[in-house]
Design an enzyme around this catalytic site. Sequence first.
Site, short mmCIF file in Angstrom:
data_model
loop_
_atom_site.label_atom_id
_atom_site.label_comp_id
_atom_site.label_asym_id
_atom_site.label_seq_id
_atom_site.Cartn_x
_atom_site.Cartn_y
_atom_site.Cartn_z
N TRP A 359 128.05 -50.15 -40.00
CA TRP A 359 128.79 -49.62 -38.94
C TRP A 359 128.57 -50.08 -37.42
CZ3 TRP A 359 126.56 -45.85 -35.00
CH2 TRP A 359 125.30 -45.94 -34.67
N ASP A 360 127.64 -51.09 -37.41
CA ASP A 360 127.39 -51.97 -36.13
C ASP A 360 128.64 -52.45 -35.85
OD1 ASP A 360 125.10 -51.49 -37.86
OD2 ASP A 360 124.43 -53.41 -36.95
N GLU A 490 117.29 -43.17 -38.08
CA GLU A 490 116.75 -43.24 -39.30
C GLU A 490 115.28 -42.79 -39.65
OE1 GLU A 490 117.92 -47.08 -40.32
OE2 GLU A 490 119.93 -46.61 -40.97
N LYS A 602 114.10 -43.40 -33.70
CA LYS A 602 114.34 -44.94 -33.86
C LYS A 602 115.49 -45.46 -32.81
CE LYS A 602 115.23 -48.12 -37.68
NZ LYS A 602 116.15 -48.41 -38.91
N GLN A 603 116.48 -44.93 -32.76
CA GLN A 603 117.69 -45.38 -31.82
C GLN A 603 118.44 -44.28 -31.58
OE1 GLN A 603 119.86 -47.40 -35.23
NE2 GLN A 603 121.43 -47.21 -34.04
#
Lengths: 768, 768
Positions: A359-360, A490, A602-603
């Site tokens: 999906w990046d 994640e 994480k992000q």
Amino acid sequence: MNQDYIKVDPWSIIEEGFDAKQVKSSESLFSLGNGAMGQRANFEEEYTGETFQGSYIAGVYYPDKTRVGWWKNGYPEYFAKVLNAPNWIGIEVLINEELVDLNTCKSVREFKRELNMREGWYQRSFTALLQNGVEISVRSTRFLSLDIDAVGAIKYEITPLNQDVEVIIAPYLDSGITNEDSNWDDKFWNTTNVDSEGSQAFIEAHTMKTNFATCTFMEAKLFYKGSPVEMKPHLKKTDSLIGLSYKQKVEKGEPFTLHKFGGYTVSRDHKESELVQVAKDALFSATTLGYEGLLQKQKEAWAKIWEMSDITINGDVKAQQGIRFNIFQLNQTYLGKDSRLNIGPKGFTGEKYGGSTYWDTEAYCLPFYMATKNQQVAWSLLEYRYNHLEKAIENAQKLGFKNGAALYPMVTMNGEECHNEWEITFEEIHRNGAISFAIYNYHRYTGDYSYIPKMGLEVLIGIARFWHQRVNFSEDKQQYVMLGVTGPNEYENNVNNNWYTSYLAKWCIDYTLEQLEIVKEICPKDYARIISKTNLTITETDDWAKVAGNIYFPYSEKHEVFLQQDGFLDKEMIKVEDLDKSDRPINQKWSWDRILRSPYIKQADVLQGFYFFEDHFSKESLEKHFDFYEPFTVHESSLSPCVHSIQAAKLDRMDQAYTFYLRTSRLDLDDYNKEVEEGLHITSMAGTWMSIVEGFGGMRILNNQLCFTPRIPKQWESYAFKINFRNQIITVTVSGQYTSFEITEGKELSIQVNDKPVSLIPGKVVQA
Amino acid sequence: MNQDYIKVDPWSIIEEGFDAKQVKSSESLFSLGNGAMGQRANFEEEYTGETFQGSYIAGVYYPDKTRVGWWKNGYPEYFAKVLNAPNWIGIEVLINEELVDLNTCKSVREFKRELNMREGWYQRSFTALLQNGVEISVRSTRFLSLDIDAVGAIKYEITPLNQDVEVIIAPYLDSGITNEDSNWDDKFWNTTNVDSEGSQAFIEAHTMKTNFATCTFMEAKLFYKGSPVEMKPHLKKTDSLIGLSYKQKVEKGEPFTLHKFGGYTVSRDHKESELVQVAKDALFSATTLGYEGLLQKQKEAWAKIWEMSDITINGDVKAQQGIRFNIFQLNQTYLGKDSRLNIGPKGFTGEKYGGSTYWDTEAYCLPFYMATKNQQVAWSLLEYRYNHLEKAIENAQKLGFKNGAALYPMVTMNGEECHNEWEITFEEIHRNGAISFAIYNYHRYTGDYSYIPKMGLEVLIGIARFWHQRVNFSEDKQQYVMLGVTGPNEYENNVNNNWYTSYLAKWCIDYTLEQLEIVKEICPKDYARIISKTNLTITETDDWAKVAGNIYFPYSEKHEVFLQQDGFLDKEMIKVEDLDKSDRPINQKWSWDRILRSPYIKQADVLQGFYFFEDHFSKESLEKHFDFYEPFTVHESSLSPCVHSIQAAKLDRMDQAYTFYLRTSRLDLDDYNKEVEEGLHITSMAGTWMSIVEGFGGMRILNNQLCFTPRIPKQWESYAFKINFRNQIITVTVSGQYTSFEITEGKELSIQVNDKPVSLIPGKVVQA
């Protein structure tokens, strides 16, 4: 900064001095690519030290049989992976019968690598004292042609320094290669023909299972004392290797030079029976131009790319080098010529992350390609997903979804799912929403609506169907809930009601319903075709609307924030800054269960939603959410800092924005994650570009109009970038004092700067 | 019923007729074991058809390198697995030079297998017409001696039926064996010596890495026309095989018989240098008794086991066969002689589930062994965990726990974790509580407190420390919560506040605090030793109490039930009976994510807690919980039906209780899960025993007193079981009309039957 051995330079990546421990890292950093193929910066000559060999052909992959500890229903049986391709760069060099090998020679001095990003070539030079006492200097320059993208060229110069010698130089092709990440040590390549013709050689090989046929080819030209030498090579040939060996007496101080042209022709682009002929044609074109001629074309092609995509930063050479490295690598990886290709997280620089598309692409890479290339490139990226729609529907069916619901894979090469970790493969479904968002984003930026009736609407319908089936009605809440998902963070798995995923799901349905109305209105024929093809009924869209109108979002009244997921507030809320240093990075120091039950992110997760849907929320609300979540964010994904940088900039927190920017822009150059030897983080490089253009530059499209809210980190004097906005090329220069705009191509344009209208006229620099 | 080829018989398992497709299933069903070793019912002679070869030595394992798709921090690097051991049963048979092989001969008739459970032997007989026209009948009987547990014996009789023939019979040993479930195809055994001495042969081999040394041995005795024959064997020998080949002219109709004695001596029990001598000693003892003498001892030993553990059922031969099969297999697997051993889920019948010990031992097997063996056996099972305490503390440390907190592994051979699925390995931590519960249960049943001060209290402290550290304080709830766990229902992963786990955690802390007080009072020396060893402080125990007193349990006011975990009521609550048949079993039909977000329960979860802590809840509350959860339970674990059977019986729902009982008692015989070829479900067999004794018989220990609430399924005329309660042997017979009790060993005892006191006097049958 762990990579201090890389010199700071605005246009080049430079390594000086030989250190065997850095070879694998440098092999990544000095990688070359031209969209059609790529290769790690492996040495041409023999090297018996630690190395990670990698040559890659775009779109050539192998479905490796999945290997897991415990099989879960729904796992894909095969995991397509990037394939290490036959090596065409190899050159065996013997000096007085001693094999040149930097790992075994007596000493190496004056070792230098340079990756010239402005001109698109890579050079390595060194002086080596061999065991037999001969000292030689070597300079090898190579590039992968943007002009003839099946071809690369190497100029390999050897000069004996302390005596006359006999040199044997043997350029070769080798298809006896392996993948480091093979699951079962399968053989991935089957070599069918090894042949030579004069100074040319060819290896025909095809991949097992996928049966991609390739011809790996080369041609050698030799020069002594600057003049061509005609020699008949001695042939070395095995089942999977062919070398052309040339012997020459070389006087002390005189250069003996090989020009090696090589590359691949592939059955993806040509008939299998014609691969050798197409290879010969490519070699003819390349050798007709000659090494210098081809290099000249290379410089011109890169000048053109830079002309459009360069970002200049004054007053901070490190930052300048960082951003150029990012832009350079993105252009090495993907040029948008072929809608079957996409942007792998490691590009052509390593094997990791098996498949190529995440999906990046939609969430991070699309904005870069929209703004620095012509519109067709972004269209190709969207078309890639349209071409995979059938596979996405099959993928959803495998998981029990019905009626044309589409779930795009987490990782893919050909549309099939290539990931096998249940909490991601089956549950990190927000990726589906990013694909709808990219359709919206493409229209928003380019103003081109034609993709939606032609292709996009079918994709939107498949995705809306998925979300509609994926929620269930909670009797307890009297709302629709989404159970068992993994959000962008994640470090949480299998949670209920992840706000980002649920919000995206609602938006996808709303947007699809809206587009259905528009297409019905303005493209009735397309509408009729799509309704008929998808069997969409009013009952179904009514049901969608019911779900979108009553979906549950976890919210904290106390903190006035949406909660990342149910139960988030039950966690032990110790801020990252209060963690002991020895606990960081948690993904290396903590067991997985401890990470999962911690509050650490994480992000960007909720904040990713605030990035996508910025206009749905007030700045005050963004601030509350930023202040609530950022302190728990560990940014252990390369995709995290850029989103935070953009939002910190929006909140006028430029110091914080700059700190985040630094982490993203020199992630690989400074090897923050200590893993650069495995390859570069290509997709996050697009995030770096966003940090400058959307973050510092504050570029947005609001109400169909280009807008800027420029800011500048205090560490910089000025910076400038160009964008292609609807075929107008606009240069934006931001300094501490002012921002200037210039249209270099196109017609008049009315934009907004800091919420005020500004008119741009071609050729005129406007300050605002 | 898929296994109709198994004949119904009260004391034997009988197969008639040869079907190659059934070979692997029968190899499981007819397995033999004697606690020290075991083997699948593989043919002695050559068989080239589909077979799953398995011989196992108790406690001999191999740490196979872990293989996973995606590594998670905390995974064990090695995964100890049950090891296929050298084969000692093999006998090569040639008739007129043709190898006897049921897969290649012209025809097989009168094929029969019998596993005689009463006497502990297994017999296979058949008549085969060979390719060369010779017809032979073969009868092979074998058993693994309970008396000399290093030894097994085979009587292999061959009779030519239609002509005189030349027979070559070659008993052999073979250490060139493999594991079916090897991760990396490593070699597990290294053979160091292959030797023979007259009619004896020996193979010395040790396991790689763990270095268990073994001697596999055999001795051959031959008989013709009923009389011993002295023959000199011809030797066949390779690096990992030794055979003694005997040639004999055999007249039509005359039996030629081999007695083969064989087995293992192991460095776990003897010095490595003495393994051959110990083997010779064992062979001497066995051959001195002779085959018939040893078989006689076997019958006596099994009679003794049955004397204590038999359950008789009148009026239902299938049920009778089922329960005896369960009791027989449990006794084949574990006899409690060695506290280093435990009860593997597949016993000696297959490789699956790698390591040997699960929480099954404490939660399901302990009650059976407590009631049918002397107290030492249960003590051995508890001691096993005490001996692993250090490893459990290390295991917890690896996951970030401190200060002596202990987390027992999910699966283990030697105390180290052998499981690698994060949602289980790291999160299915309720297993820890079962170990504390077993300590309580042992004391409750046996009345013996001595284990607690001697060993148990240290285990309890380590476990209490784990729970205390595993919860965290939720500011939001102002209570302690337990995030990220997997309950007994493995169809939910990584949930918050699983009621069973949290309740068990609270109980573990409370019970440990209570035992600390008692040990302090009655065993002050032990108390001082333990406090000093564990560094336990008042501050720490005060903190424990704080947690235990304020732990959060999810509860639904509306349904008046504890919720399995947070968010359970958000699920789409469709009852199992309303699912389409094509959806079942969901673990085969649905993708993993769909299972996880469904309400379906694999095995008792909340109801497991109601089983353990029955006296904490009213019968009305049990009924509410049973009615709430059972309709969502799919019983796709072999451990599920027994707990439900017990509780249905308690709720006087005898039809339902009987249905659950049937599923558990003939699970393998009828191959409900279509996987019996992989081995038997040994640990769930103990659940079957519990279904009768605790379920139908209603046996409980309440207030230190033995109590019964007997019930009987209407399908049965009567049933009877024996229990060893504190060294009194009591026979309980239940019929539709009455229940009778008899003390066959021991002194007077006062018990409760249906809440009324009953006095038992030795030798007198009391009806109640």
